[in-house]
Design a protein around this motif. Structure first.
Motif, PDB file in Angstrom:
ATOM      1  N   SER A 351       0.846  -1.196   0.000  1.00  0.00           N
ATOM      2  CA  SER A 351       0.000   0.000   0.000  1.00  0.00           C
ATOM      3  C   SER A 351       0.881   1.245   0.000  1.00  0.00           C
ATOM      4  O   SER A 351       2.044   1.188   0.407  1.00  0.00           O
ATOM      5  N   LEU A 352       0.313   2.344  -0.501  1.00  0.00           N
ATOM      6  CA  LEU A 352       1.023   3.620  -0.535  1.00  0.00           C
ATOM      7  C   LEU A 352       0.593   4.481   0.641  1.00  0.00           C
ATOM      8  O   LEU A 352      -0.614   4.581   0.936  1.00  0.00           O
ATOM      9  N   GLY A 353       1.558   5.132   1.291  1.00  0.00           N
ATOM     10  CA  GLY A 353       1.239   6.082   2.346  1.00  0.00           C
ATOM     11  C   GLY A 353       0.857   7.431   1.762  1.00  0.00           C
ATOM     12  O   GLY A 353       0.902   7.646   0.546  1.00  0.00           O
ATOM     13  N   SER A 354       0.475   8.381   2.619  1.00  0.00           N
ATOM     14  CA  SER A 354       0.031   9.700   2.164  1.00  0.00           C
ATOM     15  C   SER A 354       1.128  10.462   1.444  1.00  0.00           C
ATOM     16  O   SER A 354       0.861  11.312   0.607  1.00  0.00           O
ATOM     17  N   ASN A 355       2.384  10.157   1.758  1.00  0.00           N
ATOM     18  CA  ASN A 355       3.512  10.832   1.109  1.00  0.00           C
ATOM     19  C   ASN A 355       4.133  10.000  -0.001  1.00  0.00           C
ATOM     20  O   ASN A 355       5.224  10.299  -0.471  1.00  0.00           O
ATOM     21  N   GLY A 356       3.455   8.938  -0.410  1.00  0.00           N
ATOM     22  CA  GLY A 356       3.951   8.105  -1.501  1.00  0.00           C
ATOM     23  C   GLY A 356       4.872   6.988  -1.053  1.00  0.00           C
ATOM     24  O   GLY A 356       5.330   6.191  -1.873  1.00  0.00           O
ATOM     25  N   GLU A 357       5.143   6.869   0.267  1.00  0.00           N
ATOM     26  CA  GLU A 357       6.025   5.804   0.741  1.00  0.00           C
ATOM     27  C   GLU A 357       5.298   4.466   0.636  1.00  0.00           C
ATOM     28  O   GLU A 357       4.078   4.396   0.716  1.00  0.00           O
ATOM     29  N   ARG A 358       6.070   3.397   0.471  1.00  0.00           N
ATOM     30  CA  ARG A 358       5.493   2.064   0.318  1.00  0.00           C
ATOM     31  C   ARG A 358       5.450   1.344   1.665  1.00  0.00           C
ATOM     32  O   ARG A 358       6.398   1.414   2.443  1.00  0.00           O
ATOM     33  N   HIS A 359       4.362   0.634   1.905  1.00  0.00           N
ATOM     34  CA  HIS A 359       4.226  -0.192   3.097  1.00  0.00           C
ATOM     35  C   HIS A 359       3.936  -1.623   2.644  1.00  0.00           C
ATOM     36  O   HIS A 359       3.089  -1.850   1.774  1.00  0.00           O
ATOM     37  N   TYR A 360       4.647  -2.570   3.230  1.00  0.00           N
ATOM     38  CA  TYR A 360       4.414  -3.972   2.916  1.00  0.00           C
ATOM     39  C   TYR A 360       3.927  -4.692   4.165  1.00  0.00           C
ATOM     40  O   TYR A 360       4.478  -4.512   5.239  1.00  0.00           O
ATOM     41  N   MET A 361       2.909  -5.486   3.993  1.00  0.00           N
ATOM     42  CA  MET A 361       2.410  -6.332   5.082  1.00  0.00           C
ATOM     43  C   MET A 361       2.440  -7.775   4.584  1.00  0.00           C
ATOM     44  O   MET A 361       1.876  -8.083   3.529  1.00  0.00           O
TER      45      MET A 361
END
Length: 401
Positions: A351-361
Motif C-alpha cells: 500500500s502507498l502512504g500519504s507521502n507516496g512511501e510504500r508499506h508492505y504487510m
C-alpha cells in the motif's frame, strides 16, 4: 476598538522608527513596514501600514480601511491586528503573510496548478464577500477599486487574503477619476477600460481586475511589464488577441503547462475572459467566478494529470497483480494502491502512504520459527489488518515470484 489600539512607541520600536530598511511595500498614500513584536513568549511578525501625513487624503483612507477591516471579517480578507491614530500619525497593523505577495510567485514553478487554482478561488471568494458583505442580495456593499496581485497576500498555508482597502467605496459612493497615465504604483494593467473612459467605478470594475489577476496566475507574469507604454499593451489585451488567434496556449506559464488538464484549462480560460469583457454588463458576478473556478479545480482533481505524479514509477507492473479493467483512470489506480494491493498469492500486501512511501504487510504464514509458541506477540495500532508488518524491497517480492 479600544482593545486594538497600539502605542506609537511600540510601533516605532517594531519598525526601528519607521526605518527605510523595514519598508516592504509602497502605495500612493502609504508605506508598509515589517517588524517583530513579543507575544506569548515568542515573537510574531506584523506589518505596520503608515499613511502619508503629507497627503490631504490621509485621514479619509485610514478611516476607510480601518472601518472595513474592523467590521467586515472574512478568511480571504486581511485581518486587523491593531491601529494608532493622532493628529500626525495614522497606522494600521495586521499580521505578516509569511509567503509574501502573489506577484512575487507568479513565475515560480513550485506553485503548482492546483495551488494556483486554490489561490484564484480564495481571491474570488474574498471579492464576493466584499461585494455582498456575506448577504445574498442585489445590493453591492463594497467595491475594492484596486484589485491586483501585489495586494493579495499569501499566508503560511498559501491562503490568499485581499489587502489594501483604503480606496474602497461603500454602496452609493462614487470614485473621482484620478490620473492614470503612469504606472508608479502598479495599477495600470488592472484598470477597467470603462473607468478610464467614463470615470465610473462599479463592482464590475473589480471583476475586470480579478480577470487580469487570473491571467497573471495562468501566464506566470505581471500584467504590466517593462516596455509597456499604455494599457493596450498590457497582458489582458494581449491575451484576448491571442485567444482570438487560437494562440492563448503560447502564453501559459511553462512551469505549469504540463500539469494542466485541457478541460480544466478551458473552464478556467472561459470565466477569465468573461471577466475581461469590454461591456461590464457582460461580466459575471464574483459568485459565478467562484463557481466556475471550483469546477475547473474539480475537473483537475479527477484528471490523470493530477494523479500521475503521485503514482510509483512501476505502477503498470503492479497492475499485473490486480483485476482492474484495461486503461483505468489514474485516480482509481491511486486509490486502489492507497487501500492496498495483494501480491504473491495474496500473502503480501502493498500500500502507498500519504507521502507516496510504500508499506508492505506479509502474512505470518510465510514464516516458520523454532519454538514459535514461546514468542510474545504485540498488537500494532497502525496496522489495518492482522498481518505482521515487514519492510521488504519490491525486488525481493518480485524474486519470490
Amino acid at each position: 476598538m479600544d482593545k486594538l489600539q497600539i502605542s506609537l512607541e511600540r510601533i516605532k520600536s517594531m519598525t526601528e522608527d519607521f526605518s527605510d530598511r523595514k519598508i516592504v511595500a509602497k502605495g500612493r498614500f502609504w508605506k508598509q513596514y515589517e517588524g517583530k513584536v513579543a507575544h506569548a513568549n515568542k515573537y510574531i511578525t506584523l506589518i505596520a501600514k503608515r499613511f502619508d501625513s503629507k497627503s490631504d487624503k490621509q485621514y479619509h483612507h485610514f478611516i476607510k480601511e480601518l472601518e472595513i477591516l474592523s467590521n467586515y471579517k472574512h478568511q480571504n480578507i486581511i485581518g486587523l491586528e491593531g491601529y494608532y491614530q493622532d493628529t500626525d500619525e495614522a497606522v494600521i497593523i495586521y499580521k505578516c503573510a509569511s509567503n509574501g505577495r502573489l506577484n512575487e510567485h507568479l513565475n515560480d514553478a513550485n506553485v503548482t496548478w492546483m495551488k494556483r487554482l486554490k489561490i484564484c478561488i480564495d481571491v474570488a471568494c474574498g471579492l464576493h464577500f466584499l461585494h455582498t458583505s456575506g448577504v445574498v442580495t442585489k445590493d453591492i456593499w463594497i467595491i475594492h477599486t484596486d484589485i491586483k496581485s501585489s495586494g493579495i497576500l499569501l499566508n503560511r498555508v498559501w491562503r490568499a487574503k485581499i489587502s489594501n482597502l483604503e480606496s474602497s467605496l461603500f454602496d452609493g459612493e462614487h470614485k473621482v477619476i484620478e490620473d492614470v497615465t503612469d504606472n508608479a504604483y502598479g495599477s495600470l494593467g488592472y484598470l477597467d477600460p470603462e473607468y478610464t473612459q467614463s470615470g465610473e467605478m462599479t463592482h464590475k470594475s473589480d471583476i475586470y481586475s480579478l480577470g487580469v489577476v487570473l491571467l497573471e496566475i495562468l501566464c506566470g507574469r505581471l500584467a504590466w511589464v517593462e516596455g509597456c507604454e499604455d494599457p493596450s499593451q498590457s497582458l489582458a489585451p494581449l491575451a484576448k488577441q491571442c485567444f482570438k488567434e487560437g494562440k492563448l496556449d503560447e502564453l501559459v506559464f511553462e512551469g505549469i503547462k504540463e500539469q494542466i488538464d485541457p478541460e480544466s484549462l478551458t473552464t478556467f480560460v472561459e470565466i477569465t475572459l468573461n471577466c475581461l469583457n469590454d461591456d461590464k454588463g457582460d461580466r459575471p458576478e464574483a459568485s459565478q467566478v467562484v463557481t466556475q473556478l471550483r469546477k475547473a479545480m474539480e475537473i483537475y482533481e479527477n484528471s490523470d494529470l493530477m494523479y500521475e505524479p503521485k503514482l510509483p514509477g512501476d505502477y503498470e507492473e503492479l497492475l499485473r497483480f490486480t483485476k482492474m479493467d484495461n486503461n483505468p483512470k489514474k485516480k482509481d489506480i491511486y486509490n486502489m494502491l492507497r487501500e492496498g494491493v495483494l501480491l504473491r498469492d495474496k500473502e503480501v500486501c502493498l500500500s502507498l502512504g500519504s507521502n507516496g512511501e510504500r508499506h508492505y504487510m506479509v502474512s505470518a504464514r510465510k514464516f516458520s520459527y523454532k519454538n514459535r509458541w514461546a514468542l510474545k506477540w504485540k498488537h500494532i495500532q497502525q496496522l489495518r489488518s492482522l498481518l505482521i508488518a515487514f519492510s521488504l524491497s519490491l525486488s525481493l517480492i518480485y524474486m519470490q515470484n
